[in-house]
Write an enzyme that holds these catalytic residues in place. Structure first.
Site, PDB file in Angstrom:
ATOM      1  N   ARG A  14     -14.251   9.549   1.787  1.00 28.34           N
ATOM      2  CA  ARG A  14     -13.804   8.454   2.644  1.00 28.34           C
ATOM      3  C   ARG A  14     -12.930   8.987   3.775  1.00 28.34           C
ATOM      4  O   ARG A  14     -13.357   9.091   4.911  1.00 28.34           O
ATOM      5  CB  ARG A  14     -13.048   7.410   1.811  1.00 28.34           C
ATOM      6  N   ASP A  15     -11.714   9.412   3.464  1.00 22.11           N
ATOM      7  CA  ASP A  15     -10.820   9.913   4.511  1.00 22.11           C
ATOM      8  C   ASP A  15     -11.336  11.229   5.084  1.00 22.11           C
ATOM      9  O   ASP A  15     -11.259  11.480   6.284  1.00 22.11           O
ATOM     10  CB  ASP A  15      -9.412  10.112   3.937  1.00 22.11           C
ATOM     11  N   GLU A 144      -0.428   1.104   4.886  1.00 23.75           N
ATOM     12  CA  GLU A 144      -0.740   1.913   6.066  1.00 23.75           C
ATOM     13  C   GLU A 144       0.493   2.108   6.950  1.00 23.75           C
ATOM     14  O   GLU A 144       1.266   1.181   7.178  1.00 23.75           O
ATOM     15  CB  GLU A 144      -1.854   1.235   6.878  1.00 23.75           C
ATOM     16  N   THR A 177       0.442   8.243   7.238  1.00 23.20           N
ATOM     17  CA  THR A 177      -0.787   8.023   7.998  1.00 23.20           C
ATOM     18  C   THR A 177      -0.921   8.949   9.203  1.00 23.20           C
ATOM     19  O   THR A 177      -2.009   9.444   9.497  1.00 23.20           O
ATOM     20  CB  THR A 177      -0.870   6.554   8.455  1.00 23.20           C
ATOM     21  N   HIS A 205       0.142  10.058  -0.244  1.00 30.84           N
ATOM     22  CA  HIS A 205      -1.035  10.421   0.561  1.00 30.84           C
ATOM     23  C   HIS A 205      -0.550  11.168   1.798  1.00 30.84           C
ATOM     24  O   HIS A 205      -0.049  10.563   2.744  1.00 30.84           O
ATOM     25  CB  HIS A 205      -1.770   9.125   0.944  1.00 30.84           C
ATOM     26  N   HIS A 207      -0.821  13.772   5.137  1.00 30.73           N
ATOM     27  CA  HIS A 207      -1.662  14.373   6.182  1.00 30.73           C
ATOM     28  C   HIS A 207      -1.000  15.667   6.656  1.00 30.73           C
ATOM     29  O   HIS A 207       0.150  15.955   6.336  1.00 30.73           O
ATOM     30  CB  HIS A 207      -1.878  13.388   7.334  1.00 30.73           C
TER      31      HIS A 207
END
Length: 507
Positions: A14-15, A144, A177, A205, A207
Site C-alpha cells: 500500500r504505502d 494522518e 506522515t 509509522h 518515514h
C-alpha cells in the site's frame, strides 16, 4: 523484565506502492503477500487503498481469497476513508475484514483540508466505526499528520485520543506522515500518549525523509509503541518508509526488551523479489540487503578476519541468507587475495602472492573490474606459469548477420590442444556463437553452464567508440559464477567473457 512482543505491519503493497513509478500487478501482489506472511512472518500486511481502481480491486480480491483459504484474513488490511461507507463497501466486496481508517491527526489538516470542526470529524468517524462493526469489520484508525499535530496542535490530538478511547477500535496508528520527526520527538510524543493510555494499542509509522526512520522507530519502541509499520527496501513516497531489513536487525541486536516474530533469514530473498517486481534497484551500500554490505575491500579487514575474525560484528551475513565476500581492487591486500584463492582452491607462495597483489592494485588504479574468476588469468599473466595456462582458446570466428536471414556463426576453438570447428545459427550473433559451442561440447559429451544474466556497460559519459564491458553470470550444477570480457565490440566482449567461462569449467 520480560521482553515485550510487538507487531510488525508491512505496508509495502500500500504505502510502498506509492513509490514513484511503482505499480504491482495482481499476481505480484499475491506473491509478495504470501512471502510476507508465510516466510518473513510479519504480523499483518496492508495491501491497498480502497476505491483506487478496478485493477486494484481484483488484486485485493486475489489476496483475500488466498488469505481466507489459509487462515490469514485477519492479518490483511485495507486503507479506507471517512466517506459515508463508500470505501468500506469497496473493501467488503473485495473480501477484506480489517479497515485502516484514515482520519486527520492534526488541526491544520482538519481545518484546511476537510474544513470541519473536531466534533464534526469525530461524529463522522463514529458513524464509520459503527457501520463497520455492524458488518463484522475490525477497525484500526490512522491519525494522518499526527507528528505535526503533536508539534502544533497537541490539545486537538489528545481530544481525538480521548474520543477514540471510547470507540470500538483495535489499534490507533501514529504516522510521521511527512517524515519530520527527530528521535527525541518520536520518544517524547509516543511516551506522552502511552503514559496517558497505557492499555490502548498504538502503532508507530515512520518515514525516512531525513534518513532518521530506523532511529525514530527505536525511539518509538523505547517509548512504548506496540506496533511498527515498515516496508521492504524502505519503499514509499518521497524518501520512503522505515526499512524492514535494518529495523529487524536493529531490534534483534540492540533491543533485548523487544520481541518480534519476523524471520530475518529470508529478508534478502524477499527484498530481491520486491526489487525485481518494483523495478526500484536496491543501492549497493544499503544496510543488510545491499550488494556490497558484506564485501570487504580493504586488505587489512580480510587479514583481521583471518586472525580471530577481528573485523566481524553481530551483523553476520549468514543471518540473512548471505555470505561474506572479499573484493579485489586497488585497496586489496594479500589477505583479500588469499580469501578469494581459497574459494577457488588455489594456493600461492608468499613471493608469487606479492606479485599477483601488485598486479591487481595496478588494475584497480586503471578502474578495471577484478573478479575472483579473473584470478587464474591474472596469475597466469603475472607468473608466466604453466600451472594456470589457458586450456581453451577461441582461435577464430565468423559472425554473419543479414536482413531477412538468421544470424549464423562459424567458430574454431582449441581445447587441450585439439582444434574443433562448428557452425550454427541463432536468434542473434551471440546466441549463434553459443549454439556453435554447444555443438562442440556435445561432441565432447559435456554440458555448458546455463547463462542466467548478461549485463553490458560502458564508462559513464563515453561515446560510441568506448570500450564495452560484458559481465555474464553462469550457473552449473554446483555454483553461480561471473566472467567479464572487454572489447570495443559488444559481441566480441561477450565472446571473451565466454572464453573465460570455458577455461574455468575445463581447468
Amino acid at each position: 523484565m520480560e521482553a515485550k512482543q510487538i507487531e510488525i505491519m508491512d505496508t509495502t503493497l500500500r504505502d510502498g506502492e506509492q513509490t514513484s513509478g511503482v505499480s504491482f500487478s495482481a499476481s505480484e501482489k499475491l506473491t509478495i503477500a504470501k512471502l510476507l506472511l508465510e516466510e518473513l512472518k510479519v504480523d499483518r500486511i496492508e495491501i491497498a487503498s480502497a476505491r483506487v481502481s478496478e485493477g486494484e480491486f481484483q488484486a485485493v480480491k486475489g489476496v483475500t481469497n488466498w488469505a481466507k483459504a489459509n487462515n490469514y484474513l485477519d492479518k490483511v488490511e485495507v486503507l479506507t476513508f471517512v466517506d459515508k461507507g463508500v470505501s468500506l463497501e469497496w473493501m467488503i466486496e473485495a473480501g477484506a475484514k480489517v479497515q485502516n481508517l484514515l482520519t486527520k491527526g492534526s488541526l491544520n489538516h482538519l481545518t484546511y483540508q476537510l474544513k470541519k470542526t473536531p466534533s464534526q470529524h469525530f461524529t463522522e468517524i463514529k458513524e464509520t466505526i459503527l457501520n463497520a462493526e455492524s458488518k463484522g469489520i475490525e477497525t484500526n484508525v490512522y491519525l494522518e499528520d499526527w507528528s505535526n499535530g503533536m508539534r502544533n496542535s497537541k490539545d486537538y490530538v489528545f481530544e481525538f485520543l480521548a474520543f477514540l478511547s471510547t470507540q470500538n477500535v483495535k489499534r490507533i496508528m501514529l504516522p510521521d506522515t511527512l517524515g519530520i520527526l527527530t528521535p527525541y520527538e518520536s520518544f517524547d510524543f509516543v511516551k506522552q500518549i502511552k503514559d496517558q493510555y497505557p492499555h490502548l494499542h498504538f502503532d508507530f509509522h515512520a518515514h525516512n525523509d531525513y534518513d532518521l526512520g530506523v532511529a525514530n522507530v527505536m525511539a518509538g519502541l523505547n517509548a512504548g509503541a506496540d506496533g511498527l509499520h515498515l516496508t521492504i527496501n524502505g519503499m514509499g513516497e518521497r524518501a520512503g518508509n522505515a526499512p524492514m531489513a535494518s529495523t529487524i536487525a536493529v531490534i534483534n541486536d540492540f533491543m533485548p526488551h523487544i520481541k518480534i516474530a519476523a524471520n530475518e533469514k529470508v529478508l534478502y530473498t524477499v527484498s530481491k523479489l520486491v526489487e525485481n517486481f518494483s523495478g526500484i534497484m536496491i543501492p549497493a551500500n544499503k544496510p543488510v540487503i545491499g550488494a556490497n554490505v558484506f564485501t570487504q575491500t580493504a586488505g587489512i579487514h580480510a587479514d583481521g578476519d583471518n586472525k580471530k575474525n577481528l573485523y566481524f560484528s553481530e551483523l553476520m551475513p549468514e543471518r540473512f541468507g548471505r555470505t561474506r565476500k572479499y573484493a579485489l581492487g586497488k585497496a586489496s591486500g594479500k589477505a583479500n587475495i588469499q580469501k578469494n584463492l581459497q574459494e577457488l582452491g588455489l594456493q600461492l607462495n608468499d613471493n608469487d602472492l606479492k606479485k599477483v597483489t601488485q598486479r591487481i592494485i595496478e588494475l584497480g588504479d586503471k578502474k578495471e573490474v577484478v573478479t575472483k574468476e579473473d584470478l587464474p588469468y591474472i596469475i597466469s599473466d603475472v607468473l608466466d606459469s604453466y600451472s594456470y595456462q589457458e586450456n581453451v582458446k577461441v582461435n577464430s570466428y565468423a559472425l554473419t548477420h543479414a536482413k531477412g536471414l538468421k544470424p549464423s556463426t562459424t567458430v574454431s576453438i582449441t581445447i587441450n590442444g585439439t582444434v574443433y570447428e562448428q557452425n550454427a545459427s541463432g536468434d542473434g550473433q551471440f546466441d549463434a556463437f553459443m549454439n556453435a559451442l554447444r555443438g562442440i561440447y556435445k561432441i565432447k559429451k559435456k554440458e555448458l553452464p546455463e547463462l542466467i544474466d548478461y549485463a553490458v556497460r560502458i564508462p559513464p559519459g563515453s561515446h560510441s567508440d568506448a570500450l564495452c564491458e560484458t559481465i555474464i553470470t553462469w550457473k552449473n550444477a554446483t555454483k553461480e559464477f561471473k566472467t567479464r570480457g572487454l572489447d570495443s565490440d559488444q559481441t566480441v566482449s561477450a565472446i571473451k567473457a565466454t572464453e573465460k567461462m570455458l577455461n574455468i569449467i575445463t581447468n
